[in-house]
Design a protein around this motif. Structure first.
Motif, PDB file in Angstrom:
ATOM      1  N   CYS A 108      -9.053  35.793 -88.418  1.00 24.58           N
ATOM      2  CA  CYS A 108     -10.197  35.969 -89.316  1.00 24.58           C
ATOM      3  C   CYS A 108     -11.279  34.924 -89.043  1.00 24.58           C
ATOM      4  O   CYS A 108     -12.456  35.260 -88.927  1.00 24.58           O
ATOM      5  CB  CYS A 108      -9.756  35.870 -90.780  1.00 24.58           C
ATOM      6  N   GLU A 109     -10.857  33.667 -88.921  1.00 25.52           N
ATOM      7  CA  GLU A 109     -11.815  32.583 -88.665  1.00 25.52           C
ATOM      8  C   GLU A 109     -12.591  32.812 -87.374  1.00 25.52           C
ATOM      9  O   GLU A 109     -13.811  32.714 -87.349  1.00 25.52           O
ATOM     10  CB  GLU A 109     -11.064  31.253 -88.505  1.00 25.52           C
ATOM     11  N   SER A 110     -11.842  33.101 -86.305  1.00 21.65           N
ATOM     12  CA  SER A 110     -12.479  33.273 -84.997  1.00 21.65           C
ATOM     13  C   SER A 110     -13.439  34.453 -85.021  1.00 21.65           C
ATOM     14  O   SER A 110     -14.540  34.393 -84.470  1.00 21.65           O
ATOM     15  CB  SER A 110     -11.428  33.506 -83.909  1.00 21.65           C
ATOM     16  N   ALA A 111     -13.028  35.544 -85.663  1.00 21.69           N
ATOM     17  CA  ALA A 111     -13.867  36.737 -85.713  1.00 21.69           C
ATOM     18  C   ALA A 111     -15.136  36.464 -86.512  1.00 21.69           C
ATOM     19  O   ALA A 111     -16.246  36.811 -86.089  1.00 21.69           O
ATOM     20  CB  ALA A 111     -13.087  37.897 -86.329  1.00 21.69           C
ATOM     21  N   ASP A 112     -14.982  35.806 -87.654  1.00 20.62           N
ATOM     22  CA  ASP A 112     -16.134  35.584 -88.530  1.00 20.62           C
ATOM     23  C   ASP A 112     -17.164  34.648 -87.898  1.00 20.62           C
ATOM     24  O   ASP A 112     -18.360  34.791 -88.112  1.00 20.62           O
ATOM     25  CB  ASP A 112     -15.679  35.034 -89.882  1.00 20.62           C
ATOM     26  N   ARG A 113     -16.682  33.704 -87.105  1.00 21.03           N
ATOM     27  CA  ARG A 113     -17.610  32.798 -86.419  1.00 21.03           C
ATOM     28  C   ARG A 113     -18.524  33.605 -85.507  1.00 21.03           C
ATOM     29  O   ARG A 113     -19.725  33.380 -85.455  1.00 21.03           O
ATOM     30  CB  ARG A 113     -16.796  31.781 -85.610  1.00 21.03           C
TER      31      ARG A 113
END
Lengths: 165, 107
Positions: free
Chosen positions: B33-38
């Motif tokens: 989720c973190e990587s995608a949202d960045r």
């Protein structure tokens, strides 16, 4: 034939994969179909994840290399999850137990899409998946004392691969 | 367990392609989720494609990942696609009703 096993492990997310693979290995001699294995792994994963992030409110976190564990930081042991499996003939019983905060309203918790942790991007589908993938689901919980999830599945009744479609 | 790396996230035109790991559970979901949202913030990304080619296991954490990304892009008209989903993954998408918001592309 009766066979039984119990695992006790720290309530950290690293152990979610371990728990479901252990149960899959426990039933492997019954030659389950891929679908049965997948159903069991999903249900165990849901129950154990619930114990870790809801029962113990994710308190014990991840084990990251180089970081102190909860025990090293606080001096107390982290919470435990108990996983108990019994195989009686072709009936598999799985019990997942924690001594965490418990569930105030079990009925509401079991509603699809209901979650108390939307900020963690939980889908609220945990109990719905356990119900769908197992034959029977029972949840016993006392606020402040913990939760027991009991699931049953009859093995060897799955379709042959490709039989359904 | 293996975690996602930078190479698993690629922006091609206006699509964010996410190559999902072998097992999708709560343990690895946060990082995905973190990587995608960045990337969703930084790039001019409209659509998200989830590639299940390597994925052999997914629980409801995967549903959370997809629902969360869908919420972020759908208000700008973006779409979510799933590719290379095997029978088991498709079953989980159906069961959760996610097949109504995710277009599952047969390959």
């Amino acid at each position: 034939m009766k066979n039984e096993m119990e695992l006790i492990f720290d309530a950290v997310s690293d152990n979610e994969g371990f728990a479901r693979v252990a149960v899959a290995a426990f039933v492997s001699h019954l030659n389950p179909t891929l679908e049965e294995i997948s159903d069991i792994k999903t249900a165990v994963s849901e129950a154990v994840t619930n114990a870790i992030i809801h029962g113990y409110e994710n308190l014990y976190g991840y084990i990251r290399p180089g970081e102190m564990t909860y025990k090293e930081r606080s001096g107390t042991n982290s919470g435990k999850v108990w996983l108990h499996c019994t195989l009686e003939e072709d009936m598999l019983h799985i019990e997942v137990r924690d001594k965490g905060k418990g569930i105030d309203n079990v009925e509401r918790a079991m509603e699809p899409l209901f979650t108390t942790k939307p900020e963690l991007e939980r889908s609220g589908m945990g109990f719905a998946f356990m119900e769908a993938f197992m034959d029977d689901l029972e949840v016993e919980s006392r606020p402040g004392e913990g939760t027991i999830v009991r699931m049953k599945k009859k093995m060897g009744v799955g379709d042959w691969i490709g039989g359904e479609e | 367990m293996e975690q996602v790396t930078r190479e698993d996230f690629q922006v091609i035109d206006n699509c964010l392609m996410i190559r999902l790991p072998e097992e999708i559970d709560h343990h690895g979901a946060g990082l995905i989720c973190e990587s995608a949202d960045r990337l969703l913030l930084r790039e001019d990304v409209c659509n998200v494609v989830f590639d299940f080619e390597n994925t052999r296991f997914m629980d409801s954490s995967g549903i959370g990942i997809i629902m969360g990304r869908y919420r972020k892009i759908s208000c700008f008209g973006g779409k979510v696609y799933a590719i290379h989903a095997d029978r088991q993954i498709q079953r989980i998408l159906r069961l959760s009703g996610l097949n109504k918001i995710v277009e599952v592309l047969e390959s």
